[in-house]
Design a protein around this motif. Structure first.
Motif, PDB file in Angstrom:
ATOM      1  N   LYS A  48      53.707  32.500  35.200  1.00 22.78           N
ATOM      2  CA  LYS A  48      54.171  33.809  34.724  1.00 22.78           C
ATOM      3  C   LYS A  48      55.459  33.702  33.886  1.00 22.78           C
ATOM      4  O   LYS A  48      56.426  34.450  34.078  1.00 22.78           O
ATOM      5  N   PRO A  50      57.292  34.112  30.269  1.00 22.80           N
ATOM      6  CA  PRO A  50      57.111  34.831  29.000  1.00 22.80           C
ATOM      7  C   PRO A  50      57.066  33.908  27.773  1.00 22.80           C
ATOM      8  O   PRO A  50      56.709  34.357  26.683  1.00 22.80           O
ATOM      9  N   ALA A  53      54.341  33.580  24.761  1.00 21.36           N
ATOM     10  CA  ALA A  53      54.350  34.343  23.505  1.00 21.36           C
ATOM     11  C   ALA A  53      54.797  33.465  22.338  1.00 21.36           C
ATOM     12  O   ALA A  53      54.204  33.503  21.252  1.00 21.36           O
ATOM     13  N   ASP A  81      51.996  41.220  20.763  1.00 19.63           N
ATOM     14  CA  ASP A  81      51.795  42.088  21.937  1.00 19.63           C
ATOM     15  C   ASP A  81      52.619  41.604  23.129  1.00 19.63           C
ATOM     16  O   ASP A  81      53.236  42.413  23.848  1.00 19.63           O
ATOM     17  N   LEU A  82      52.666  40.288  23.331  1.00 22.24           N
ATOM     18  CA  LEU A  82      53.469  39.726  24.431  1.00 22.24           C
ATOM     19  C   LEU A  82      54.964  39.913  24.171  1.00 22.24           C
ATOM     20  O   LEU A  82      55.737  40.206  25.091  1.00 22.24           O
ATOM     21  N   MET A  84      56.312  42.314  22.566  1.00 24.02           N
ATOM     22  CA  MET A  84      56.592  43.727  22.847  1.00 24.02           C
ATOM     23  C   MET A  84      56.745  43.945  24.357  1.00 24.02           C
ATOM     24  O   MET A  84      57.678  44.615  24.807  1.00 24.02           O
ATOM     25  N   GLU A  85      55.848  43.339  25.133  1.00 25.94           N
ATOM     26  CA  GLU A  85      55.930  43.447  26.604  1.00 25.94           C
ATOM     27  C   GLU A  85      57.244  42.878  27.126  1.00 25.94           C
ATOM     28  O   GLU A  85      57.828  43.403  28.074  1.00 25.94           O
ATOM     29  N   ASN A  86      57.699  41.780  26.492  1.00 25.57           N
ATOM     30  CA  ASN A  86      58.897  41.072  26.963  1.00 25.57           C
ATOM     31  C   ASN A  86      60.191  41.578  26.324  1.00 25.57           C
ATOM     32  O   ASN A  86      61.264  41.032  26.595  1.00 25.57           O
ATOM     33  N   ASP A  87      60.086  42.597  25.460  1.00 27.02           N
ATOM     34  CA  ASP A  87      61.266  43.097  24.718  1.00 27.02           C
ATOM     35  C   ASP A  87      61.978  41.987  23.953  1.00 27.02           C
ATOM     36  O   ASP A  87      63.209  41.963  23.874  1.00 27.02           O
ATOM     37  N   GLN A  92      59.357  39.478  17.969  1.00 24.02           N
ATOM     38  CA  GLN A  92      58.663  40.613  17.347  1.00 24.02           C
ATOM     39  C   GLN A  92      58.840  40.567  15.826  1.00 24.02           C
ATOM     40  O   GLN A  92      57.892  40.748  15.068  1.00 24.02           O
TER      41      GLN A  92
END
Length: 233
Positions: A48, A50, A53, A81-82, A84-87, A92
């Motif tokens: 798990k 991040p 990405a 997309d990942l 964005m999930e991880n800020d 990005q």
């Protein structure tokens, strides 16, 4: 190996990605590189992390440079997309720039333009904006939107400490001026481009030579146009 001993999973993932980069860039062995990238992604997903990405983005870049645009689009989208999930604003921004570039190559021009403009709104790594200005300007040139394109291309060639590619990006400006049939304020640009031939890498040199040839042909200086075309060939 040290990361394995310490059970430092992020270190293992970064090492696997770096091994992949070695096989991709140094050996040109994309299949071997992919093996390490996917191993790194599996490790991230298992624990798990991040960081998966970032590896998906690296996969996208590999396919992009190999002109496999559909695969590049697939992995850039997963990475975005990942991110964005991880800020993760920096990732990005990189994904948006590359999504813009790959959509431009696929001739999805409006989608490409939107991705690039959105990347400019993310207020990190401002030096990345100069590359975006160049690519956005080039996209608009493809659509023959010369008036809209020129301010972006002129920004891309600004001499600034934040813009290490100012001279490389001159080939976008030369190309745009020839396409728009606009020869105004070009003496200084031509001098800069000719000096840059001695300082840039071989790929960028070839692009500058081709653009100089096209520009000189446009203004009717066929002697110089042929010299630069021969050097390019």
């Amino acid at each position: 190996n040290l990361s394995k001993e310490k059970k430092y999973y992020l270190g293992q993932a970064i090492a696997l990605e770096t091994k992949g980069l070695y096989h991709e860039i140094v050996e040109g062995n994309y299949e071997r590189a992919s093996t390490f990238y996917f191993e790194g992604i599996s490790l991230c997903e298992e624990h798990k992390l991040p960081y998966s990405a970032s590896i998906y983005h690296t996969l996208g870049v590999m396919f992009h440079t190999a002109d496999s645009y559909e695969n590049a689009l697939k992995y850039y989208t997963i990475a975005y997309d990942l991110a964005m999930e991880n800020d993760d604003l920096e990732l990005q921004k990189k994904c948006l720039i590359n999504l813009g570039s790959v959509n431009s190559s696929l001739e999805n021009f409006e989608k490409a333009k939107q991705y690039m403009l959105t990347s400019l709104e993310i207020d990190v790594r401002k030096e990345l904006n100069y590359s975006t200005y160049a690519n956005l300007g080039n996209l608009l040139i493809k659509q023959e939107n010369y008036a809209e394109a020129m301010p972006f291309i002129e920004k891309a060639t600004e001499i600034s400490p934040d813009n290490p590619d100012s001279e490389v990006n001159l080939y976008f400006l030369l190309h745009a001026k020839a396409k728009a049939q606009d020869s105004t304020n070009m003496k200084g640009i031509l001098n800069r481009a000719e000096v840059a031939l001695n300082t840039v890498g071989i790929r960028d040199k070839s692009l500058l030579l081709r653009s100089l040839a096209d520009y000189y042909a446009f203004i009717g200086n066929y002697k110089k146009a042929l010299e630069f075309r021969d050097a390019y060939v």
